[in-house]
Structure formats: C-alpha cells, structure tokens
Motif scaffolding. Structure first.
Motif, mmCIF file in Angstrom:
data_model
loop_
_atom_site.group_PDB
_atom_site.id
_atom_site.type_symbol
_atom_site.label_atom_id
_atom_site.label_comp_id
_atom_site.label_asym_id
_atom_site.label_seq_id
_atom_site.Cartn_x
_atom_site.Cartn_y
_atom_site.Cartn_z
ATOM 1 N N ILE A 43 0.842 -1.204 0.000
ATOM 2 C CA ILE A 43 0.000 0.000 0.000
ATOM 3 C C ILE A 43 0.871 1.244 0.000
ATOM 4 O O ILE A 43 0.623 2.190 -0.755
ATOM 5 N N ARG A 44 1.897 1.253 0.832
ATOM 6 C CA ARG A 44 2.811 2.419 0.844
ATOM 7 C C ARG A 44 3.458 2.626 -0.524
ATOM 8 O O ARG A 44 3.661 3.755 -0.948
ATOM 9 N N GLY A 45 3.751 1.517 -1.214
ATOM 10 C CA GLY A 45 4.361 1.600 -2.548
ATOM 11 C C GLY A 45 3.461 2.306 -3.548
ATOM 12 O O GLY A 45 3.902 3.199 -4.274
ATOM 13 N N PHE A 50 1.833 7.100 -6.551
ATOM 14 C CA PHE A 50 0.769 8.065 -6.804
ATOM 15 C C PHE A 50 1.237 9.474 -6.440
ATOM 16 O O PHE A 50 1.113 10.423 -7.223
ATOM 17 N N PHE A 51 1.786 9.609 -5.244
ATOM 18 C CA PHE A 51 2.219 10.905 -4.709
ATOM 19 C C PHE A 51 3.288 11.534 -5.606
ATOM 20 O O PHE A 51 3.184 12.706 -5.979
ATOM 21 N N GLU A 52 4.296 10.768 -5.973
ATOM 22 C CA GLU A 52 5.392 11.295 -6.792
ATOM 23 C C GLU A 52 4.909 11.669 -8.195
ATOM 24 O O GLU A 52 5.273 12.716 -8.725
ATOM 25 N N TYR A 53 4.090 10.803 -8.773
ATOM 26 C CA TYR A 53 3.609 11.092 -10.118
ATOM 27 C C TYR A 53 2.692 12.317 -10.118
ATOM 28 O O TYR A 53 2.731 13.134 -11.027
ATOM 29 N N LYS A 95 -3.076 4.935 10.664
ATOM 30 C CA LYS A 95 -2.572 4.143 11.785
ATOM 31 C C LYS A 95 -2.322 2.688 11.399
ATOM 32 O O LYS A 95 -1.536 1.995 12.037
ATOM 33 N N ASN A 96 -3.019 2.220 10.355
ATOM 34 C CA ASN A 96 -2.858 0.820 9.961
ATOM 35 C C ASN A 96 -3.128 0.671 8.465
ATOM 36 O O ASN A 96 -3.418 1.659 7.778
ATOM 37 N N VAL A 97 -3.050 -0.553 7.970
ATOM 38 C CA VAL A 97 -3.227 -0.824 6.538
ATOM 39 C C VAL A 97 -4.625 -0.396 6.078
ATOM 40 O O VAL A 97 -4.772 0.188 5.005
ATOM 41 N N ASN A 98 -5.636 -0.661 6.886
ATOM 42 C CA ASN A 98 -6.998 -0.287 6.488
ATOM 43 C C ASN A 98 -7.149 1.228 6.373
ATOM 44 O O ASN A 98 -7.838 1.721 5.476
ATOM 45 N N ASP A 99 -6.530 1.981 7.275
ATOM 46 C CA ASP A 99 -6.543 3.442 7.168
ATOM 47 C C ASP A 99 -5.859 3.897 5.873
ATOM 48 O O ASP A 99 -6.350 4.793 5.178
ATOM 49 N N LEU A 100 -4.720 3.278 5.566
ATOM 50 C CA LEU A 100 -3.995 3.619 4.335
ATOM 51 C C LEU A 100 -4.858 3.333 3.111
ATOM 52 O O LEU A 100 -4.930 4.141 2.184
ATOM 53 N N ASN A 103 -7.668 5.909 2.929
ATOM 54 C CA ASN A 103 -7.132 7.208 2.509
ATOM 55 C C ASN A 103 -6.716 7.195 1.043
ATOM 56 O O ASN A 103 -6.891 8.191 0.334
ATOM 57 N N LEU A 104 -6.186 6.070 0.593
ATOM 58 C CA LEU A 104 -5.789 5.934 -0.803
ATOM 59 C C LEU A 104 -7.016 6.046 -1.710
ATOM 60 O O LEU A 104 -6.977 6.723 -2.742
ATOM 61 N N LEU A 105 -8.103 5.418 -1.315
ATOM 62 C CA LEU A 105 -9.345 5.518 -2.095
ATOM 63 C C LEU A 105 -9.855 6.949 -2.133
ATOM 64 O O LEU A 105 -10.304 7.436 -3.172
ATOM 65 N N LEU A 106 -9.768 7.618 -1.006
ATOM 66 C CA LEU A 106 -10.190 9.010 -0.933
ATOM 67 C C LEU A 106 -9.361 9.873 -1.881
ATOM 68 O O LEU A 106 -9.891 10.693 -2.624
ATOM 69 N N ILE A 107 -8.059 9.656 -1.860
ATOM 70 C CA ILE A 107 -7.152 10.406 -2.738
ATOM 71 C C ILE A 107 -7.484 10.126 -4.197
ATOM 72 O O ILE A 107 -7.624 11.046 -4.999
ATOM 73 N N ALA A 108 -7.630 8.847 -4.515
ATOM 74 C CA ALA A 108 -7.860 8.454 -5.907
ATOM 75 C C ALA A 108 -9.181 8.988 -6.439
ATOM 76 O O ALA A 108 -9.249 9.518 -7.542
#
Length: 187
Positions: A43-45, A50-53, A95-100, A103-108
């Motif tokens: 997920i961090r990957g 996403f962030f860099e691009y 705080k955990n993988v589910n939060d990530l 948040n990733l879905l929100l960003i996307a």
C-alpha cells in the motif's frame, strides 16, 4: 469506483492527457489494492508512486497553464498545493493498513479524479473559448488589400500592403495575362 479514461476528459494537450491517463490507471490500481489483502509496504508503494507522479504532473500542468496564459493559474496552483498537503496528511495520520487503503481511495476518487474531471476541464473550456476568440480576431484583422487594374477588361488585382508600398516607391508590377503595368483603381 474510478471511471475509465475517455477522450472527453482531454484538455487539448497530449502530454497532459497522457499524464491524466496514467493517473486514472493509478487510481484504478488503488481501488484494486484497497479491495484485496495486501501488506502495508504494498500500500505504501502505490501511495508513494501516486504521490510522486501527482507532484510531477502538477508541475507540468502548471507550466502548460502558464504557457497558454490561463487566467486562473494561481487559483489552480493553490488547489494543487492543497491536494499535495492533504495527501501527505492522510498518509502520515494512517494508523494501519486499512486506514492507508481508505485514505488511498479518498485520494484516488475525490481529489484526483474529481480534480481532473472538474477543475482541469475548466482549463480546456477556457482554452477552447480563447481559441475561438483568437480565430475570430484573426478573421477580423485580415490585412487591407489594395485594388489595382490592368489592361484586362473588368479584372481587379488584390494587392497586399507590402506590394502596394513597393509600387508607391516606384517599382512596377505587370499583369501576368495582359502584361500591362497595374495601376491603383480609383473608386
């Protein structure tokens, strides 16, 4: 769910459109990752990619807006800064993988896709309106042409200003048909 790229989302610049397509692909990838069992590192990957691009894309898009003279460049740049800051905040507060994943879905979905579909669409709408205005000005600003006659009956030669000036300076131009030197038509 993230929509698929469609040419109707184009902003009239092939480089920016290709970047938008990649961002749509990254958003789709985010949805896939968010809905399957993945490690925190995976997920961090995707978040990092996403962030860099996104940062690279925003920089290029701002240069494009500056190039075309987009009048809302400052406001659009501020939106980009807000997206980057919010994205960084979401990553830090997870705080955990589910939060990530959440948040990733929100960003996307919210920030990226809505931004492209709404805010970036304004760039193309402005560009199109500006292009039509510029074309109309070009039509209205056609250079004056001078009417000249020769020995041919009812023939008019339309002479551009730079040739007219040469004739005024003493240069002679002849009709290619009758070979008579052309003279300004007196209306």
């Amino acid at each position: 769910m993230v929509p698929s790229w469609d040419d109707k989302y184009s902003i009239g610049n092939s480089d920016i459109d290709l970047q938008h397509q990649k961002l749509f692909d990254l958003a789709k990838k985010s949805f896939i990752y968010a809905n399957k069992n993945v490690s925190r590192e995976e997920i961090r990957g995707i978040v990092a990619e996403f962030f860099e691009y996104m940062k690279e894309h925003f920089k290029d898009e701002q240069e494009y807006m500056e190039l075309i003279g987009y009048p809302y460049l400052h406001e659009h740049t501020m939106i980009h800064k807000d997206i980057i800051a919010s994205m960084a905040g979401l990553i830090k507060t997870a705080k955990n993988v589910n939060d990530l994943k959440e948040n990733l879905l929100l960003i996307a979905e919210k920030w990226l896709v809505e931004h492209i579909l709404k805010e970036d669409a304004k760039i193309e709408k402005w560009r199109q309106a500006n292009l039509e205005h510029a074309e109309n000005e070009l039509i209205e600003e056609q250079p004056k042409q001078y009417k000249y006659t020769c020995g041919c009956p009812n023939k008019i030669h339309l002479v551009p200003p730079y040739i007219h000036e040469k004739i005024v300076e003493g240069k002679k131009f002849s009709c290619m048909t009758c070979k008579v030197v052309i003279k300004i038509k007196l209306s």
